[in-house]
Write a protein that holds these residues in place. Structure first.
Motif, PDB file in Angstrom:
ATOM      1  N   VAL A  46       0.843  -1.203   0.000  1.00  0.00           N
ATOM      2  CA  VAL A  46       0.000   0.000   0.000  1.00  0.00           C
ATOM      3  C   VAL A  46       0.874   1.248   0.000  1.00  0.00           C
ATOM      4  CG1 VAL A  46      -1.679   1.338   1.342  1.00  0.00           C
ATOM      5  CG2 VAL A  46      -2.021  -1.114   1.022  1.00  0.00           C
ATOM      6  N   ARG A  47       1.962   1.248   0.754  1.00  0.00           N
ATOM      7  CA  ARG A  47       2.887   2.394   0.735  1.00  0.00           C
ATOM      8  C   ARG A  47       3.424   2.626  -0.674  1.00  0.00           C
ATOM      9  NH1 ARG A  47       4.497   0.475   5.721  1.00  0.00           N
ATOM     10  NH2 ARG A  47       6.240  -0.697   4.854  1.00  0.00           N
ATOM     11  N   GLU A  48       3.782   1.555  -1.359  1.00  0.00           N
ATOM     12  CA  GLU A  48       4.279   1.670  -2.730  1.00  0.00           C
ATOM     13  C   GLU A  48       3.177   2.178  -3.661  1.00  0.00           C
ATOM     14  OE1 GLU A  48       6.935   1.644  -5.862  1.00  0.00           O
ATOM     15  OE2 GLU A  48       7.365   1.403  -3.719  1.00  0.00           O
ATOM     16  N   ALA A  49       1.971   1.686  -3.491  1.00  0.00           N
ATOM     17  CA  ALA A  49       0.848   2.123  -4.327  1.00  0.00           C
ATOM     18  C   ALA A  49       0.577   3.613  -4.155  1.00  0.00           C
ATOM     19  CB  ALA A  49      -0.405   1.315  -3.986  1.00  0.00           C
ATOM     20  N   LYS A  50       0.781   4.138  -2.945  1.00  0.00           N
ATOM     21  CA  LYS A  50       0.532   5.550  -2.680  1.00  0.00           C
ATOM     22  C   LYS A  50       1.565   6.448  -3.356  1.00  0.00           C
ATOM     23  CE  LYS A  50      -2.286   5.112   1.401  1.00  0.00           C
ATOM     24  NZ  LYS A  50      -2.537   5.524   2.779  1.00  0.00           N
ATOM     25  N   LYS A  51       2.632   5.886  -3.877  1.00  0.00           N
ATOM     26  CA  LYS A  51       3.583   6.654  -4.682  1.00  0.00           C
ATOM     27  C   LYS A  51       2.993   6.943  -6.061  1.00  0.00           C
ATOM     28  CE  LYS A  51       7.678   4.700  -2.459  1.00  0.00           C
ATOM     29  NZ  LYS A  51       8.891   3.875  -2.686  1.00  0.00           N
ATOM     30  N   HIS A  52       2.016   6.142  -6.454  1.00  0.00           N
ATOM     31  CA  HIS A  52       1.375   6.278  -7.765  1.00  0.00           C
ATOM     32  C   HIS A  52      -0.013   6.904  -7.656  1.00  0.00           C
ATOM     33  CE1 HIS A  52       4.525   3.718  -9.483  1.00  0.00           C
ATOM     34  NE2 HIS A  52       4.391   2.999  -8.380  1.00  0.00           N
ATOM     35  N   TYR A  53      -0.716   6.589  -6.590  1.00  0.00           N
ATOM     36  CA  TYR A  53      -2.082   7.072  -6.371  1.00  0.00           C
ATOM     37  C   TYR A  53      -2.206   7.538  -4.927  1.00  0.00           C
ATOM     38  CZ  TYR A  53      -2.890   4.270 -10.562  1.00  0.00           C
ATOM     39  OH  TYR A  53      -2.826   3.733 -11.820  1.00  0.00           O
ATOM     40  N   LEU A  54      -2.671   8.756  -4.723  1.00  0.00           N
ATOM     41  CA  LEU A  54      -2.785   9.291  -3.361  1.00  0.00           C
ATOM     42  C   LEU A  54      -3.710   8.452  -2.490  1.00  0.00           C
ATOM     43  CD1 LEU A  54      -2.918  13.137  -4.010  1.00  0.00           C
ATOM     44  CD2 LEU A  54      -1.017  11.774  -3.111  1.00  0.00           C
ATOM     45  N   LYS A  55      -4.782   7.960  -3.084  1.00  0.00           N
ATOM     46  CA  LYS A  55      -5.729   7.138  -2.332  1.00  0.00           C
ATOM     47  C   LYS A  55      -5.548   5.678  -2.740  1.00  0.00           C
ATOM     48  CE  LYS A  55      -9.743   8.338  -1.101  1.00  0.00           C
ATOM     49  NZ  LYS A  55     -11.185   8.579  -1.120  1.00  0.00           N
ATOM     50  N   ALA A  56      -4.893   4.928  -1.883  1.00  0.00           N
ATOM     51  CA  ALA A  56      -4.708   3.490  -2.099  1.00  0.00           C
ATOM     52  C   ALA A  56      -5.135   2.776  -0.828  1.00  0.00           C
ATOM     53  CB  ALA A  56      -3.263   3.175  -2.443  1.00  0.00           C
ATOM     54  N   ASN A  57      -5.665   1.585  -1.007  1.00  0.00           N
ATOM     55  CA  ASN A  57      -6.266   0.855   0.097  1.00  0.00           C
ATOM     56  C   ASN A  57      -6.158  -0.633  -0.203  1.00  0.00           C
ATOM     57  OD1 ASN A  57      -7.850   0.255   2.334  1.00  0.00           O
ATOM     58  ND2 ASN A  57      -9.757   0.933   1.411  1.00  0.00           N
ATOM     59  N   GLY A  58      -6.015  -1.442   0.815  1.00  0.00           N
ATOM     60  CA  GLY A  58      -5.980  -2.887   0.627  1.00  0.00           C
ATOM     61  C   GLY A  58      -7.333  -3.440   0.249  1.00  0.00           C
ATOM     62  N   CYS A  59      -7.348  -4.456  -0.559  1.00  0.00           N
ATOM     63  CA  CYS A  59      -8.572  -5.160  -0.941  1.00  0.00           C
ATOM     64  C   CYS A  59      -9.140  -5.871   0.293  1.00  0.00           C
ATOM     65  CB  CYS A  59      -8.248  -6.166  -2.039  1.00  0.00           C
ATOM     66  SG  CYS A  59      -9.606  -7.294  -2.420  1.00  0.00           S
ATOM     67  N   ALA A  60     -10.444  -5.760   0.487  1.00  0.00           N
ATOM     68  CA  ALA A  60     -11.097  -6.408   1.624  1.00  0.00           C
ATOM     69  C   ALA A  60     -10.973  -7.924   1.579  1.00  0.00           C
ATOM     70  CB  ALA A  60     -12.565  -6.013   1.683  1.00  0.00           C
ATOM     71  N   ASN A  61     -10.828  -8.490   0.392  1.00  0.00           N
ATOM     72  CA  ASN A  61     -10.786  -9.942   0.247  1.00  0.00           C
ATOM     73  C   ASN A  61      -9.392 -10.543   0.407  1.00  0.00           C
ATOM     74  OD1 ASN A  61     -13.601 -10.396  -0.370  1.00  0.00           O
ATOM     75  ND2 ASN A  61     -13.186  -9.306  -2.250  1.00  0.00           N
ATOM     76  N   CYS A  62      -8.386  -9.921  -0.183  1.00  0.00           N
ATOM     77  CA  CYS A  62      -7.049 -10.533  -0.156  1.00  0.00           C
ATOM     78  C   CYS A  62      -6.033  -9.752   0.675  1.00  0.00           C
ATOM     79  CB  CYS A  62      -6.517 -10.727  -1.581  1.00  0.00           C
ATOM     80  SG  CYS A  62      -6.228  -9.188  -2.481  1.00  0.00           S
ATOM     81  N   SER A  63      -6.374  -8.530   1.092  1.00  0.00           N
ATOM     82  CA  SER A  63      -5.482  -7.721   1.932  1.00  0.00           C
ATOM     83  C   SER A  63      -6.294  -7.035   3.036  1.00  0.00           C
ATOM     84  CB  SER A  63      -4.763  -6.679   1.078  1.00  0.00           C
ATOM     85  OG  SER A  63      -3.984  -7.288   0.079  1.00  0.00           O
ATOM     86  N   PRO A  64      -7.059  -7.810   3.805  1.00  0.00           N
ATOM     87  CA  PRO A  64      -7.970  -7.205   4.779  1.00  0.00           C
ATOM     88  C   PRO A  64      -7.263  -6.400   5.871  1.00  0.00           C
ATOM     89  CG  PRO A  64      -7.835  -9.566   5.135  1.00  0.00           C
ATOM     90  CD  PRO A  64      -7.113  -9.273   3.839  1.00  0.00           C
ATOM     91  N   ALA A  65      -6.019  -6.731   6.186  1.00  0.00           N
ATOM     92  CA  ALA A  65      -5.291  -5.976   7.208  1.00  0.00           C
ATOM     93  C   ALA A  65      -5.043  -4.534   6.771  1.00  0.00           C
ATOM     94  CB  ALA A  65      -3.967  -6.664   7.515  1.00  0.00           C
ATOM     95  N   CYS A  66      -5.113  -4.270   5.468  1.00  0.00           N
ATOM     96  CA  CYS A  66      -4.866  -2.930   4.932  1.00  0.00           C
ATOM     97  C   CYS A  66      -6.119  -2.280   4.365  1.00  0.00           C
ATOM     98  CB  CYS A  66      -3.785  -3.016   3.845  1.00  0.00           C
ATOM     99  SG  CYS A  66      -2.194  -3.548   4.488  1.00  0.00           S
ATOM    100  N   HIS A  67      -7.253  -2.920   4.553  1.00  0.00           N
ATOM    101  CA  HIS A  67      -8.516  -2.367   4.051  1.00  0.00           C
ATOM    102  C   HIS A  67      -9.068  -1.408   5.093  1.00  0.00           C
ATOM    103  CE1 HIS A  67     -12.202  -2.175   1.765  1.00  0.00           C
ATOM    104  NE2 HIS A  67     -12.864  -2.385   2.884  1.00  0.00           N
ATOM    105  N   THR A  68      -9.084  -0.121   4.751  1.00  0.00           N
ATOM    106  CA  THR A  68      -9.507   0.899   5.720  1.00  0.00           C
ATOM    107  C   THR A  68     -10.759   1.649   5.312  1.00  0.00           C
ATOM    108  OG1 THR A  68      -8.028   2.500   4.699  1.00  0.00           O
ATOM    109  CG2 THR A  68      -7.159   1.250   6.580  1.00  0.00           C
ATOM    110  N   SER A  69     -11.190   1.509   4.067  1.00  0.00           N
ATOM    111  CA  SER A  69     -12.426   2.201   3.679  1.00  0.00           C
ATOM    112  C   SER A  69     -13.136   1.450   2.571  1.00  0.00           C
ATOM    113  CB  SER A  69     -12.126   3.625   3.214  1.00  0.00           C
ATOM    114  OG  SER A  69     -11.264   3.647   2.103  1.00  0.00           O
TER     115      SER A  69
END
Length: 69
Positions: A46-69
């Motif tokens: 997610v930190r790496e994704a935020k270098k490309h997109y300001l709003k990045a979030n983990g997928c609720a299905n495969c990255s639930p620990a990073c799913h915040t919205s």
């Protein structure tokens, strides 16, 4: 280490979801994926994704620990 990508298409709320390669039951189309690399967990991806997109979030299905919205 797991591989991750971010969906180039934003969700309705503006988030670009980060998915784990070959694990997610709701993957983005291959043409809509930006490969992020290998990470020990979704937090680094997610930190790496935020270098490309300001709003990045983990997928609720495969990255639930990073799913915040």
């Amino acid at each position: 280490m797991p591989s991750y990508y971010v969906n180039k298409n934003a969700q309705d709320n503006g988030d670009h979801e980060v998915h784990q390669v070959d694990v997610c039951p709701t993957p983005a189309d291959e043409k809509n994926r930006l490969y992020l690399g290998n990470f020990s967990g979704c937090q680094g991806a997610v930190r790496e994704a935020k270098k490309h997109y300001l709003k990045a979030n983990g997928c609720a299905n495969c990255s639930p620990a990073c799913h915040t919205s």
